[in-house]
Design a protein around this motif. Structure first.
Motif, PDB file in Angstrom:
ATOM      1  N   VAL A  86      19.225  14.380  29.642  1.00 33.69           N
ATOM      2  CA  VAL A  86      17.956  14.483  28.915  1.00 33.69           C
ATOM      3  C   VAL A  86      18.107  15.142  27.546  1.00 33.69           C
ATOM      4  O   VAL A  86      17.158  15.199  26.777  1.00 33.69           O
ATOM      5  CB  VAL A  86      16.862  15.220  29.730  1.00 33.69           C
ATOM      6  N   TRP A  87      19.295  15.604  27.243  1.00 32.25           N
ATOM      7  CA  TRP A  87      19.538  16.225  25.948  1.00 32.25           C
ATOM      8  C   TRP A  87      19.146  15.313  24.783  1.00 32.25           C
ATOM      9  O   TRP A  87      18.533  15.772  23.822  1.00 32.25           O
ATOM     10  CB  TRP A  87      20.999  16.645  25.854  1.00 32.25           C
ATOM     11  N   TRP A 107      11.122  24.613  14.635  1.00 29.69           N
ATOM     12  CA  TRP A 107      12.493  24.944  15.005  1.00 29.69           C
ATOM     13  C   TRP A 107      12.588  26.269  15.738  1.00 29.69           C
ATOM     14  O   TRP A 107      13.575  26.550  16.398  1.00 29.69           O
ATOM     15  CB  TRP A 107      13.405  24.892  13.783  1.00 29.69           C
ATOM     16  N   TRP A 108      11.552  27.099  15.670  1.00 25.54           N
ATOM     17  CA  TRP A 108      11.513  28.335  16.450  1.00 25.54           C
ATOM     18  C   TRP A 108      11.583  28.002  17.949  1.00 25.54           C
ATOM     19  O   TRP A 108      12.067  28.799  18.741  1.00 25.54           O
ATOM     20  CB  TRP A 108      10.257  29.152  16.137  1.00 25.54           C
ATOM     21  N   ARG A 113      15.818  25.866  22.450  1.00 24.19           N
ATOM     22  CA  ARG A 113      15.747  24.869  23.528  1.00 24.19           C
ATOM     23  C   ARG A 113      17.027  24.041  23.560  1.00 24.19           C
ATOM     24  O   ARG A 113      17.611  23.808  24.618  1.00 24.19           O
ATOM     25  CB  ARG A 113      14.514  23.974  23.315  1.00 24.19           C
ATOM     26  N   LEU A 114      17.476  23.584  22.418  1.00 24.58           N
ATOM     27  CA  LEU A 114      18.699  22.779  22.350  1.00 24.58           C
ATOM     28  C   LEU A 114      19.929  23.625  22.674  1.00 24.58           C
ATOM     29  O   LEU A 114      20.845  23.161  23.359  1.00 24.58           O
ATOM     30  CB  LEU A 114      18.836  22.132  20.975  1.00 24.58           C
ATOM     31  N   ALA A 115      19.946  24.856  22.211  1.00 25.03           N
ATOM     32  CA  ALA A 115      21.090  25.739  22.472  1.00 25.03           C
ATOM     33  C   ALA A 115      21.153  26.152  23.940  1.00 25.03           C
ATOM     34  O   ALA A 115      22.239  26.461  24.452  1.00 25.03           O
ATOM     35  CB  ALA A 115      21.004  26.982  21.582  1.00 25.03           C
ATOM     36  N   PHE A 116      20.014  26.148  24.632  1.00 27.18           N
ATOM     37  CA  PHE A 116      19.955  26.569  26.027  1.00 27.18           C
ATOM     38  C   PHE A 116      20.467  25.497  26.990  1.00 27.18           C
ATOM     39  O   PHE A 116      20.789  25.792  28.138  1.00 27.18           O
ATOM     40  CB  PHE A 116      18.508  26.959  26.395  1.00 27.18           C
TER      41      PHE A 116
END
Length: 145
Positions: A86-87, A107-108, A113-116
């Motif tokens: 789902v990335w 982007w906050w 979210r992407l880094a997690f």
């Protein structure tokens, strides 16, 4: 050594329950807000409406499986692969600035979210009793959980 294994087992149990609750809730949200989620599905995904519905069901079933000893390993692997799969949808949402319902996200939200996502992959493998890293070496076959 017993204390370490006991702490590891306790931590893994907590991680498992928290992850199961998160995925169960996410599955319900997928089913309830399927239309809104269609916006973030990449264009190259066929049968997007069905995929969103199916992923919601899989999240609910996987959450239950994660809490079932005989299905735990399979659920851990499935959730790790799911988080990887789902990335692209998360990336599309971030790049195109697609709102979550009526809420515009910046982007906050997207950067963490992407880094997690790699953490979520690790979490699934840890909760599924597949890895102990960084808390130990390999799997602990002596668990009495």
């Amino acid at each position: 050594m017993t204390d370490i294994n006991s702490n590891l087992n306790r931590g893994r149990t907590i991680a498992r329950w928290v992850l199961a609750i998160i995925y169960f809730g996410a599955g319900l949200l997928h089913l309830y807000f399927a239309e809104a989620l269609l916006q973030i599905v990449p264009d190259w995904v066929p049968f997007a409406r069905h995929v969103v519905f199916f992923t919601g069901l899989c999240e609910i079933i996987g959450a239950v499986a994660l809490l079932t000893r005989s299905l735990r390993h399979a659920a851990g692997i499935a959730f790790a692969l799911y988080a990887l799969a789902v990335w692209p949808a998360n990336i599309k949402q971030a790049i195109e600035g697609i709102p979550l319902g009526q809420m515009q996200l910046g982007w906050w939200y997207h950067a963490p979210r992407l880094a997690f996502q790699p953490v979520l992959i690790w979490w699934a493998l840890f909760a599924g009793d597949l890895i102990t890293w960084p808390f130990g070496r390999g799997r602990d076959p002596q668990k009495a959980e």
